[in-house]
Design a protein around this motif. Structure first.
Motif, PDB file in Angstrom:
ATOM      1  N   ASP A  18       0.802  -1.218   0.000  1.00  0.00           N
ATOM      2  CA  ASP A  18       0.000   0.000   0.000  1.00  0.00           C
ATOM      3  C   ASP A  18       0.841   1.277   0.000  1.00  0.00           C
ATOM      4  O   ASP A  18       0.311   2.377  -0.222  1.00  0.00           O
ATOM      5  N   LEU A  19       2.167   1.131   0.222  1.00  0.00           N
ATOM      6  CA  LEU A  19       3.040   2.303   0.127  1.00  0.00           C
ATOM      7  C   LEU A  19       3.158   2.784  -1.315  1.00  0.00           C
ATOM      8  O   LEU A  19       3.499   3.940  -1.568  1.00  0.00           O
ATOM      9  N   TYR A  20       2.891   1.883  -2.249  1.00  0.00           N
ATOM     10  CA  TYR A  20       2.963   2.242  -3.665  1.00  0.00           C
ATOM     11  C   TYR A  20       1.625   2.802  -4.117  1.00  0.00           C
ATOM     12  O   TYR A  20       0.589   2.145  -4.018  1.00  0.00           O
ATOM     13  N   GLN A  59      -3.038   6.807 -11.644  1.00  0.00           N
ATOM     14  CA  GLN A  59      -4.273   6.343 -12.290  1.00  0.00           C
ATOM     15  C   GLN A  59      -4.684   4.926 -11.879  1.00  0.00           C
ATOM     16  O   GLN A  59      -5.446   4.257 -12.587  1.00  0.00           O
ATOM     17  N   HIS A  60      -4.166   4.446 -10.761  1.00  0.00           N
ATOM     18  CA  HIS A  60      -4.541   3.135 -10.228  1.00  0.00           C
ATOM     19  C   HIS A  60      -4.660   3.228  -8.712  1.00  0.00           C
ATOM     20  O   HIS A  60      -4.126   4.151  -8.092  1.00  0.00           O
ATOM     21  N   SER A  61      -5.330   2.250  -8.128  1.00  0.00           N
ATOM     22  CA  SER A  61      -5.502   2.245  -6.679  1.00  0.00           C
ATOM     23  C   SER A  61      -4.196   1.882  -5.973  1.00  0.00           C
ATOM     24  O   SER A  61      -3.338   1.198  -6.530  1.00  0.00           O
ATOM     25  N   ALA A  62      -4.054   2.357  -4.752  1.00  0.00           N
ATOM     26  CA  ALA A  62      -2.856   2.082  -3.963  1.00  0.00           C
ATOM     27  C   ALA A  62      -2.642   0.574  -3.829  1.00  0.00           C
ATOM     28  O   ALA A  62      -3.595  -0.189  -3.645  1.00  0.00           O
ATOM     29  N   ASN A 113       7.828   0.880 -11.802  1.00  0.00           N
ATOM     30  CA  ASN A 113       7.230   0.066 -10.742  1.00  0.00           C
ATOM     31  C   ASN A 113       6.212  -0.955 -11.239  1.00  0.00           C
ATOM     32  O   ASN A 113       6.547  -2.078 -11.551  1.00  0.00           O
ATOM     33  N   GLY A 114       4.933  -0.536 -11.302  1.00  0.00           N
ATOM     34  CA  GLY A 114       3.855  -1.500 -11.485  1.00  0.00           C
ATOM     35  C   GLY A 114       3.650  -2.087 -12.853  1.00  0.00           C
ATOM     36  O   GLY A 114       2.818  -2.970 -13.035  1.00  0.00           O
TER      37      GLY A 114
END
Length: 276
Positions: A128-130, A134-137, A172-173
């Motif tokens: 959740d730190l990330y 435009q996306h949820s935590a 990252n994601g």
């Protein structure tokens, strides 16, 4: 953890270049990360006191050892051959690809760029730190890492840098090809993503509790000078953000066999197609 399905390999010959294209598909962590270039032997870094940075996740240890030394060509001398092999993500998992390509590098007197995905330095329980643009935590198309994976990745990053290799970023994601993916990100979104990627590298000790582990031997704020975007998307706005943040190059494009040149203030190290 399975490796992401990204393949990139290439060969660039100076006069008659041939380098390969790297593509990318989303997947799970963490193993895609290298970019190799023939190098000359450099001198080791002078011994100096270690200066820890922040929580001790990174540090300043002096000039990087074993850096390539560029040499001006003599009239009529053929340019050197360059070889590129890329695995974006730079994580060490059960497949041991990071450690494998370090051995390949040393065996061939080559240097590499490891494009590190920041979420591979962030444990699953801290996801959740990330906060991806435009996306949820806590969202990520390639997952996160576990404590052992982070410990192993840190070991490989430490060794790679001390051997003269570069540590870049693959962000990252890894959101691509979807609504809100990197192809739709604004300059501000890219700046947020870059800041978060850096923060996960600079605070892995705090996030994992591995306080007794040795620090990474480099200052990531200064080390990070280039990147490759996920799936090669969103390059235009990324380059604007990168230029403002002091990056020196981008390698998110695809091109014919050409020598690198500057594009919008950044060196364009596009991956080059291999005709066959």
């Amino acid at each position: 953890m399975a490796a992401t399905q990204r393949i990139a390999a290439g060969v660039a010959l100076a006069a008659a270049c041939a380098t390969a294209l790297a593509g990318c598909a989303g997947g799970t962590p963490p193993s895609h990360a290298t970019h190799t270039v023939k190098k000359a032997e450099g001198a080791p870094a002078p011994k100096t006191a270690v200066r820890l940075i922040g929580d001790g996740s990174t540090s300043y240890t002096g000039a990087q050892p074993h850096l390539p030394r560029p040499e001006r060509l003599k009239p009529g001398q053929k340019p050197p051959q360059f070889v590129v092999f890329s695995w974006d993500g730079a994580g060490e998992d059960s497949q041991k690809l990071f450690s494998h390509f370090r051995k390949v590098s040393k065996a061939n007197n080559a240097t590499m760029t490891y494009f590190l995905s920041g979420v591979y330095m962030l444990p699953e329980d801290k996801r959740d730190l990330y906060r991806p643009p435009q996306h949820s935590a806590g969202s990520s198309e390639i997952g996160f890492n576990d404590q052992q994976g982070i410990e192993d990745t840190v070991k490989q990053l430490r060794g790679a840098w001390l051997e003269g290799n570069e540590i870049g970023t693959h962000f990252n994601g890894h959101f691509c090809g979807t609504e809100g993916g990197v192809g739709q990100w604004s300059v501000a979104d890219w700046k947020s993503e870059i800041a978060q990627a850096k923060s996960f590298v600079k605070s892995w000790k705090t996030n994992t509790g591995l306080k007794k582990e040795s620090a990474l031997p480099f200052d990531y704020d200064k080390e990070l000078i280039g990147a490759r975007t996920p799936c090669l998307e969103g390059r235009q706005n990324f380059m604007k953000a990168a230029r403002q943040l002091g990056f020196r190059y981008d390698t998110s494009g695809v091109n014919d066999q050409l020598w690198p040149q500057k594009k919008e203030g950044l060196w364009d190290l596009s991956m080059q197609l291999v005709p066959f």
